[in-house]
Write a protein that holds these residues in place. Structure first.
Motif, PDB file in Angstrom:
ATOM      1  N   LEU A 387       0.821  -1.206   0.000  1.00 24.53           N
ATOM      2  CA  LEU A 387       0.000   0.000   0.000  1.00 24.53           C
ATOM      3  C   LEU A 387       0.855   1.257   0.000  1.00 24.53           C
ATOM      4  O   LEU A 387       0.579   2.212  -0.730  1.00 24.53           O
ATOM      5  CB  LEU A 387      -0.936  -0.026   1.211  1.00 24.53           C
ATOM      6  N   PHE A 388       1.923   1.253   0.802  1.00 25.91           N
ATOM      7  CA  PHE A 388       2.793   2.426   0.845  1.00 25.91           C
ATOM      8  C   PHE A 388       3.451   2.669  -0.511  1.00 25.91           C
ATOM      9  O   PHE A 388       3.491   3.799  -1.005  1.00 25.91           O
ATOM     10  CB  PHE A 388       3.871   2.261   1.917  1.00 25.91           C
ATOM     11  N   GLU A 389       3.979   1.606  -1.096  1.00 20.91           N
ATOM     12  CA  GLU A 389       4.676   1.770  -2.377  1.00 20.91           C
ATOM     13  C   GLU A 389       3.742   2.272  -3.473  1.00 20.91           C
ATOM     14  O   GLU A 389       4.143   3.062  -4.336  1.00 20.91           O
ATOM     15  CB  GLU A 389       5.306   0.439  -2.794  1.00 20.91           C
ATOM     16  N   ALA A 390       2.485   1.838  -3.421  1.00 18.72           N
ATOM     17  CA  ALA A 390       1.528   2.268  -4.440  1.00 18.72           C
ATOM     18  C   ALA A 390       1.077   3.709  -4.240  1.00 18.72           C
ATOM     19  O   ALA A 390       1.086   4.512  -5.171  1.00 18.72           O
ATOM     20  CB  ALA A 390       0.320   1.342  -4.442  1.00 18.72           C
ATOM     21  N   VAL A 391       0.693   4.072  -3.007  1.00 19.52           N
ATOM     22  CA  VAL A 391       0.143   5.408  -2.782  1.00 19.52           C
ATOM     23  C   VAL A 391       1.223   6.481  -2.786  1.00 19.52           C
ATOM     24  O   VAL A 391       0.942   7.655  -3.044  1.00 19.52           O
ATOM     25  CB  VAL A 391      -0.660   5.473  -1.463  1.00 19.52           C
ATOM     26  N   SER A 392       2.471   6.083  -2.516  1.00 21.64           N
ATOM     27  CA  SER A 392       3.568   7.061  -2.549  1.00 21.64           C
ATOM     28  C   SER A 392       4.115   7.263  -3.953  1.00 21.64           C
ATOM     29  O   SER A 392       4.913   8.173  -4.189  1.00 21.64           O
ATOM     30  CB  SER A 392       4.707   6.601  -1.629  1.00 21.64           C
ATOM     31  N   GLY A 393       3.686   6.395  -4.884  1.00 24.19           N
ATOM     32  CA  GLY A 393       4.160   6.514  -6.257  1.00 24.19           C
ATOM     33  C   GLY A 393       5.453   5.768  -6.526  1.00 24.19           C
ATOM     34  O   GLY A 393       5.986   5.821  -7.631  1.00 24.19           O
ATOM     35  N   LYS A 394       5.955   5.057  -5.544  1.00 20.61           N
ATOM     36  CA  LYS A 394       7.197   4.300  -5.731  1.00 20.61           C
ATOM     37  C   LYS A 394       7.001   3.203  -6.763  1.00 20.61           C
ATOM     38  O   LYS A 394       7.899   2.887  -7.542  1.00 20.61           O
ATOM     39  CB  LYS A 394       7.651   3.709  -4.402  1.00 20.61           C
ATOM     40  N   LYS A 395       5.814   2.590  -6.759  1.00 15.35           N
ATOM     41  CA  LYS A 395       5.453   1.580  -7.751  1.00 15.35           C
ATOM     42  C   LYS A 395       4.013   1.828  -8.189  1.00 15.35           C
ATOM     43  O   LYS A 395       3.231   2.443  -7.450  1.00 15.35           O
ATOM     44  CB  LYS A 395       5.546   0.163  -7.159  1.00 15.35           C
ATOM     45  N   ASP A 396       3.661   1.361  -9.386  1.00 15.73           N
ATOM     46  CA  ASP A 396       2.253   1.442  -9.772  1.00 15.73           C
ATOM     47  C   ASP A 396       1.482   0.375  -8.991  1.00 15.73           C
ATOM     48  O   ASP A 396       2.074  -0.620  -8.537  1.00 15.73           O
ATOM     49  CB  ASP A 396       2.089   1.247 -11.278  1.00 15.73           C
ATOM     50  N   PRO A 397       0.179   0.560  -8.783  1.00 12.83           N
ATOM     51  CA  PRO A 397      -0.588  -0.368  -7.948  1.00 12.83           C
ATOM     52  C   PRO A 397      -0.463  -1.838  -8.344  1.00 12.83           C
ATOM     53  O   PRO A 397      -0.328  -2.699  -7.475  1.00 12.83           O
ATOM     54  CB  PRO A 397      -2.026   0.129  -8.113  1.00 12.83           C
ATOM     55  N   LYS A 398      -0.484  -2.138  -9.632  1.00 14.77           N
ATOM     56  CA  LYS A 398      -0.406  -3.535 -10.061  1.00 14.77           C
ATOM     57  C   LYS A 398       0.939  -4.148  -9.713  1.00 14.77           C
ATOM     58  O   LYS A 398       1.013  -5.285  -9.223  1.00 14.77           O
ATOM     59  CB  LYS A 398      -0.664  -3.649 -11.565  1.00 14.77           C
ATOM     60  N   THR A 399       2.004  -3.408  -9.949  1.00 16.18           N
ATOM     61  CA  THR A 399       3.343  -3.921  -9.635  1.00 16.18           C
ATOM     62  C   THR A 399       3.510  -4.103  -8.135  1.00 16.18           C
ATOM     63  O   THR A 399       4.047  -5.111  -7.671  1.00 16.18           O
ATOM     64  CB  THR A 399       4.424  -2.964 -10.162  1.00 16.18           C
TER      65      THR A 399
END
Length: 418
Positions: A387-399
């Motif tokens: 969740l952190f990686e997705a909402v922070s933009g570090k990774k796209d949600p699917k990845t």
């Protein structure tokens, strides 16, 4: 020879006593069987007053039985259970969170429990105490997340996430120091426990087959990814501090208690802090999601359990049945304000017109049982990082979701060989 004669006389006397006992009525026989028996119950200190009343009633109904109450940190008691079972110092009855019941049971630390008809369980609570087809606890308390709202800011609790989105457009909730950010509605979604209701509402899940199949992980399916994408739209509106997993909870509470936030998602345990802070708050079910589905948070709570090392498991079972009866569950609610698992006692609790109680019970109707298999321990950290990686933009949600599931699968294979 004298020693053998004395021994024979003693055996004869004992046999005579047994025959005499058998000639009594069945009720007297049952009472004699329990006379002089002892039980030890270990509970958290906050339950001491209630349990002393409950044990007094039990002792009165079961003449000759003595119940000793010991108090201490509940989780520490569970952590020590393996050693206590081996040493013979385990109590006869304890309380355990549902997410510990299944793993402790499957590890051989708990005895099986029979669910009494008088316990008035439901399908969700029965699932929470069952692992591998075996029941290891009798449900005592239900918990789930709810919505808290500030009555000084909104006249009624928003019923949909669409209403929350409209609320976020109100300039009075602008977050000081961060242009374009709002604190109208806040939720700690980088904490997987709080975010799960969002993911499940869109069709995501932890394990398949009602949380029992660790080979089927549903945190990267289409529904879960849509949920993460929706969460990201909120994080684009929220203060940067909500991405700090270690501080987000405090930020949310501070904003709410200071009257800068209208709605938050939290558990029933938060109510006392809000009351102490003097917030004019209300409690309601969590608003319906954008897809029209319920926010299906984890259903949790606590159960009465019988350690494998109990010296008197049959009497312990009888005491557990006593504790989960409608009468005792009503008394438990009156003493603790914790929502009883017993469905008849829940109706009694609702009759008290307490907003928190009613909200928990209504929300629990759409809650999903938290998986109680040991493999659940591998989920928390990767899911939070997802969740952190997705909402922070570090990774796209699917990845982010795909990577998290891969890590969970690898960890399960390494730890459990699945």
């Amino acid at each position: 020879m004298k020693h053998k004669l004395l021994k024979s006389v003693a055996l004869l006397a004992a046999s005579t006593a047994v025959l005499a006992a058998c000639s009594n009525s069945s009720s007297t026989s049952s009472s004699s069987a329990e006379a002089g028996q002892e039980l030890t119950i270990y509970v958290d200190g906050q339950y001491e007053a209630y349990i002393n009343e409950a044990k007094a009633a039990f002792e009165k109904e079961n003449e000759g039985v003595t119940v000793t109450v010991k108090t201490g940190d509940a989780l520490t008691g569970l952590d020590n259970l393996s050693l206590d079972n081996q040493s013979g110092s385990a109590p006869d009855v304890m309380m355990a969170p549902y997410d510990r019941v299944g793993s402790l049971g499957s590890e051989g630390q708990l005895s099986e429990v029979k669910l009494a008809e008088t316990s008035k369980t439901d399908e969700t609570t029965e699932t929470l105490v069952t692992s591998g087809g075996k029941v290891y606890g009798s449900p005592a308390v239900i918990e789930t997340l709810v919505a808290y709202y500030n009555k000084d800011l909104v006249s009624a609790a928003p019923k949909t996430f669409a209403e929350l989105e409209e609320l976020a457009k109100d300039s009075k909730y602008a977050f000081a120091g961060e242009e374009g950010k709002t604190s109208a509605f806040l939720a700690d979604w980088t904490n997987f426990y709080y975010a799960y209701g969002l993911l499940s509402g869109y069709g995501g899940y932890v394990f398949g087959e009602n949380g029992t199949n660790p080979k089927d992980i549903g945190l990267a399916n289409d529904g879960a990814i849509k949920a993460i994408e929706y969460a990201k739209t909120w994080y684009e509106k929220w203060p940067q501090g909500l991405q700090d997993a270690s501080a987000a909870g405090n930020l949310i509470q501070t904003q709410f208690t200071e009257g800068k936030t209208a709605v938050i998602i939290d558990g029933p345990w938060k109510a006392s802090a809000l009351k102490d802070a003097g917030v004019n708050y209300g409690v309601a079910t969590i608003p319906t999601l954008a897809d029209g589905k319920a926010y299906s948070a984890f259903g949790g709570g606590k159960a009465w359990v019988i350690p494998a090392g109990s010296k008197n498991p049959d009497l312990a079972q009888k005491f557990v049945d006593h504790l989960t009866s409608t009468e005792q569950q009503k008394a438990f609610y009156d003493a603790t304000n914790e929502v009883p698992a017993n469905t008849e006692a829940r109706e009694y609790a609702v009759s008290k017109n307490d907003e928190l109680t009613t909200a928990v019970i209504n929300q629990f109707a759409s809650a999903q049982p938290m998986p109680n298999i040991s493999e659940m321990s591998t989920v928390w950290e990767p899911a939070a990082n997802m969740l952190f990686e997705a909402v922070s933009g570090k990774k796209d949600p699917k990845t982010a979701a795909t990577d998290a599931v891969k890590l969970i699968e690898d960890t399960i294979a390494q730890k459990y060989g699945n």
